[in-house]
Design an enzyme around this catalytic site. Sequence first.
Site, PDB file in Angstrom:
ATOM      1  N   GLU A  52       6.362   8.428  -7.262  1.00 48.07           N
ATOM      2  CA  GLU A  52       6.416   8.181  -5.824  1.00 48.07           C
ATOM      3  C   GLU A  52       6.594   9.506  -5.112  1.00 48.07           C
ATOM      4  O   GLU A  52       7.464  10.314  -5.474  1.00 48.07           O
ATOM      5  CB  GLU A  52       7.586   7.237  -5.496  1.00 48.07           C
ATOM      6  CG  GLU A  52       8.059   7.194  -4.084  1.00 48.07           C
ATOM      7  CD  GLU A  52       7.013   6.712  -3.078  1.00 48.07           C
ATOM      8  OE1 GLU A  52       6.785   7.427  -2.085  1.00 48.07           O
ATOM      9  OE2 GLU A  52       6.460   5.618  -3.291  1.00 48.07           O
ATOM     10  N   PRO A  79      -0.468  10.787   3.191  1.00 50.76           N
ATOM     11  CA  PRO A  79      -0.304  11.226   1.799  1.00 50.76           C
ATOM     12  C   PRO A  79      -1.084  10.354   0.823  1.00 50.76           C
ATOM     13  O   PRO A  79      -1.385  10.778  -0.285  1.00 50.76           O
ATOM     14  CB  PRO A  79       1.204  11.090   1.571  1.00 50.76           C
ATOM     15  CG  PRO A  79       1.685  10.099   2.578  1.00 50.76           C
ATOM     16  CD  PRO A  79       0.800  10.314   3.788  1.00 50.76           C
ATOM     17  N   HIS A  85       2.932  -8.108  -5.324  1.00 49.14           N
ATOM     18  CA  HIS A  85       3.339  -7.402  -6.558  1.00 49.14           C
ATOM     19  C   HIS A  85       2.877  -8.152  -7.801  1.00 49.14           C
ATOM     20  O   HIS A  85       2.440  -7.534  -8.783  1.00 49.14           O
ATOM     21  CB  HIS A  85       4.855  -7.191  -6.562  1.00 49.14           C
ATOM     22  CG  HIS A  85       5.289  -6.172  -5.546  1.00 49.14           C
ATOM     23  ND1 HIS A  85       6.160  -6.450  -4.518  1.00 49.14           N
ATOM     24  CD2 HIS A  85       4.923  -4.877  -5.391  1.00 49.14           C
ATOM     25  CE1 HIS A  85       6.321  -5.370  -3.787  1.00 49.14           C
ATOM     26  NE2 HIS A  85       5.586  -4.393  -4.279  1.00 49.14           N
ATOM     27  N   ASP A 131       9.027   1.095  -3.494  1.00 47.37           N
ATOM     28  CA  ASP A 131       9.923  -0.028  -3.185  1.00 47.37           C
ATOM     29  C   ASP A 131      10.437  -0.689  -4.465  1.00 47.37           C
ATOM     30  O   ASP A 131      11.415  -1.416  -4.452  1.00 47.37           O
ATOM     31  CB  ASP A 131       9.208  -1.063  -2.305  1.00 47.37           C
ATOM     32  CG  ASP A 131       7.857  -1.483  -2.878  1.00 47.37           C
ATOM     33  OD1 ASP A 131       6.816  -1.217  -2.243  1.00 47.37           O
ATOM     34  OD2 ASP A 131       7.840  -2.013  -4.009  1.00 47.37           O
ATOM     35  N   ASP A 143      -0.203   1.511  -6.588  1.00 52.06           N
ATOM     36  CA  ASP A 143       0.456   0.764  -5.510  1.00 52.06           C
ATOM     37  C   ASP A 143       0.636   1.715  -4.332  1.00 52.06           C
ATOM     38  O   ASP A 143       1.731   2.099  -3.949  1.00 52.06           O
ATOM     39  CB  ASP A 143       1.815   0.249  -6.007  1.00 52.06           C
ATOM     40  CG  ASP A 143       2.514  -0.597  -4.960  1.00 52.06           C
ATOM     41  OD1 ASP A 143       3.693  -0.943  -5.173  1.00 52.06           O
ATOM     42  OD2 ASP A 143       1.889  -0.904  -3.919  1.00 52.06           O
ATOM     43  N   SER A 144      -0.513   2.108  -3.786  1.00 54.93           N
ATOM     44  CA  SER A 144      -0.526   3.117  -2.718  1.00 54.93           C
ATOM     45  C   SER A 144      -0.420   2.445  -1.362  1.00 54.93           C
ATOM     46  O   SER A 144      -0.564   1.225  -1.251  1.00 54.93           O
ATOM     47  CB  SER A 144      -1.867   3.857  -2.773  1.00 54.93           C
ATOM     48  OG  SER A 144      -2.913   2.910  -2.591  1.00 54.93           O
ATOM     49  N   GLN A 182       6.449  10.731   6.252  1.00 52.89           N
ATOM     50  CA  GLN A 182       6.074   9.599   7.098  1.00 52.89           C
ATOM     51  C   GLN A 182       7.278   9.064   7.864  1.00 52.89           C
ATOM     52  O   GLN A 182       8.416   9.408   7.551  1.00 52.89           O
ATOM     53  CB  GLN A 182       5.490   8.483   6.222  1.00 52.89           C
ATOM     54  CG  GLN A 182       6.350   8.124   5.030  1.00 52.89           C
ATOM     55  CD  GLN A 182       5.536   7.690   3.807  1.00 52.89           C
ATOM     56  OE1 GLN A 182       4.360   7.332   3.923  1.00 52.89           O
ATOM     57  NE2 GLN A 182       6.127   7.776   2.633  1.00 52.89           N
ATOM     58  N   GLY A 211       1.225  11.652  -6.628  1.00 47.83           N
ATOM     59  CA  GLY A 211       0.569  10.997  -7.758  1.00 47.83           C
ATOM     60  C   GLY A 211      -0.693  11.714  -8.206  1.00 47.83           C
ATOM     61  O   GLY A 211      -0.976  11.814  -9.400  1.00 47.83           O
TER      62      GLY A 211
HETATM   63  N1  SAM Z   1       1.724  -2.372  -0.994  1.00 45.51           N
HETATM   64  C1  SAM Z   1       1.858  -1.455   0.022  1.00 45.51           C
HETATM   65  C2  SAM Z   1       0.571  -1.392   0.787  1.00 45.51           C
HETATM   66  O1  SAM Z   1      -0.401  -1.930   0.298  1.00 45.51           O
HETATM   67  O2  SAM Z   1       0.540  -0.892   1.887  1.00 45.51           O
HETATM   68  C3  SAM Z   1       2.261  -0.151  -0.564  1.00 45.51           C
HETATM   69  C4  SAM Z   1       3.627  -0.172  -0.928  1.00 45.51           C
HETATM   70  S1  SAM Z   1       4.341   1.246  -1.580  1.00 45.51           S
HETATM   71  C5  SAM Z   1       5.709   1.323  -0.540  1.00 45.51           C
HETATM   72  C6  SAM Z   1       3.359   2.629  -1.125  1.00 45.51           C
HETATM   73  C7  SAM Z   1       4.030   3.917  -1.522  1.00 45.51           C
HETATM   74  O3  SAM Z   1       3.060   4.915  -1.847  1.00 45.51           O
HETATM   75  C8  SAM Z   1       4.880   4.530  -0.399  1.00 45.51           C
HETATM   76  O4  SAM Z   1       6.238   4.529  -0.784  1.00 45.51           O
HETATM   77  C9  SAM Z   1       4.337   5.950  -0.231  1.00 45.51           C
HETATM   78  O5  SAM Z   1       5.344   6.899   0.013  1.00 45.51           O
HETATM   79  C10 SAM Z   1       3.686   6.167  -1.601  1.00 45.51           C
HETATM   80  N2  SAM Z   1       2.666   7.219  -1.610  1.00 45.51           N
HETATM   81  C11 SAM Z   1       1.796   7.535  -0.615  1.00 45.51           C
HETATM   82  N3  SAM Z   1       1.019   8.576  -0.991  1.00 45.51           N
HETATM   83  C12 SAM Z   1       1.412   8.926  -2.255  1.00 45.51           C
HETATM   84  C13 SAM Z   1       0.982   9.910  -3.197  1.00 45.51           C
HETATM   85  N4  SAM Z   1      -0.021  10.774  -2.899  1.00 45.51           N
HETATM   86  N5  SAM Z   1       1.595   9.965  -4.397  1.00 45.51           N
HETATM   87  C14 SAM Z   1       2.608   9.092  -4.710  1.00 45.51           C
HETATM   88  N6  SAM Z   1       3.067   8.128  -3.857  1.00 45.51           N
HETATM   89  C15 SAM Z   1       2.470   8.048  -2.661  1.00 45.51           C
END
Ligand code: SAM
Length: 286
Positions: free
Chosen positions: A106, A162, A63, A87, A155-156, A32, A138
């Site tokens: 992550e 992805p 959070h 994060d 927390d996606s 991304q 994940g």
């Molecule tokens: N709270 C935020 C929101 O609601 O938009 C999300 C925050 S957190 C930074 C989301 C994280 O999920 C990102 O760092 C992203 O890279 C990760 N992520 C996305 N798809 C994923 C997957 N399939 N497996 C693990 N992590 C993933």
Amino acid sequence: MAARDVREYHTPSSGIFFVPRRRLLSSKTPFQKMEIYETDSFGRVLLLDGLVQTTERDESFYHEMLVHPALSLHPAPESVLIIGGGDGGALREVLRYPVRRASLVEIDEAVIKACREYFPGLSSSFDDPRANVVVADGNEFIRRAGESYDVVLVDSSDPVGPSAVLHEKRFFSRLKKRLKPGGIIAAQAGSPLFHLDHLRRKAAFLGESFRFARYYFGPAPTYPGGFWCYAFLSDGVDPLSAVARGVPAGLKYYNLGIGRAAFAQPEFLNPKATAVKTKDAGNRRK
Ligand code: SAM
């Protein structure tokens, strides 16, 4: 370097903007586009593919609402799994409890690295000896993983790219197999204002998969619509009748009263109520 306004459209005709003091980072990761800005109103802001993920000013709302209902309602949480959350904010909240181990999975290592550098307030727990940080998808991780957990937190990001698979029925069915008896899943679900169809579709399949599948709500000033929906999922713990053991000290937003009120359902989510439909409501990534 002064940067131009940063805009995120929540609908074709509305959204949020920041006038950044400076851009701290802009990079393309294998998964991304990642940007970090310094702003006067919200402190540092992390965007992935142009979407606000977190800001220093309001991250605690999100959070704390994601983590504390599940951790405080589980009788004795020892092992916790966080999917996404690169994060570090959810991990920080989990490690306020005397858990034995908290695994964070992550997909994008660059997010973890950048948050370690630019968001010290969020990433402060990555080096806690109880933290087990894994860089993996994940969905693949839970397919392969042998371990089971007392609490799983999803927390996606948004249901595209992805993260799309992390909002699907098959992912939650697989996740359920990773729960210990009496285990709880809490997952970010979306905007009650702009993602209503998505929330309704999700409510249908989650309700089929879990004995207790309940939405709860909390403020999220920089997310679409300004308030957010989370899913509480369990076969053993009903958040409407279970008694919370208490919450750690030092929280900025959450307390037991907020926790109880969060499960009150807004009328427009009541299936009998007419849907709040506006012409250009829709997912924030077209
Ligand atoms: N709270 C935020 C929101 O609601 O938009 C999300 C925050 S957190 C930074 C989301 C994280 O999920 C990102 O760092 C992203 O890279 C990760 N992520 C996305 N798809 C994923 C997957 N399939 N497996 C693990 N992590 C993933």
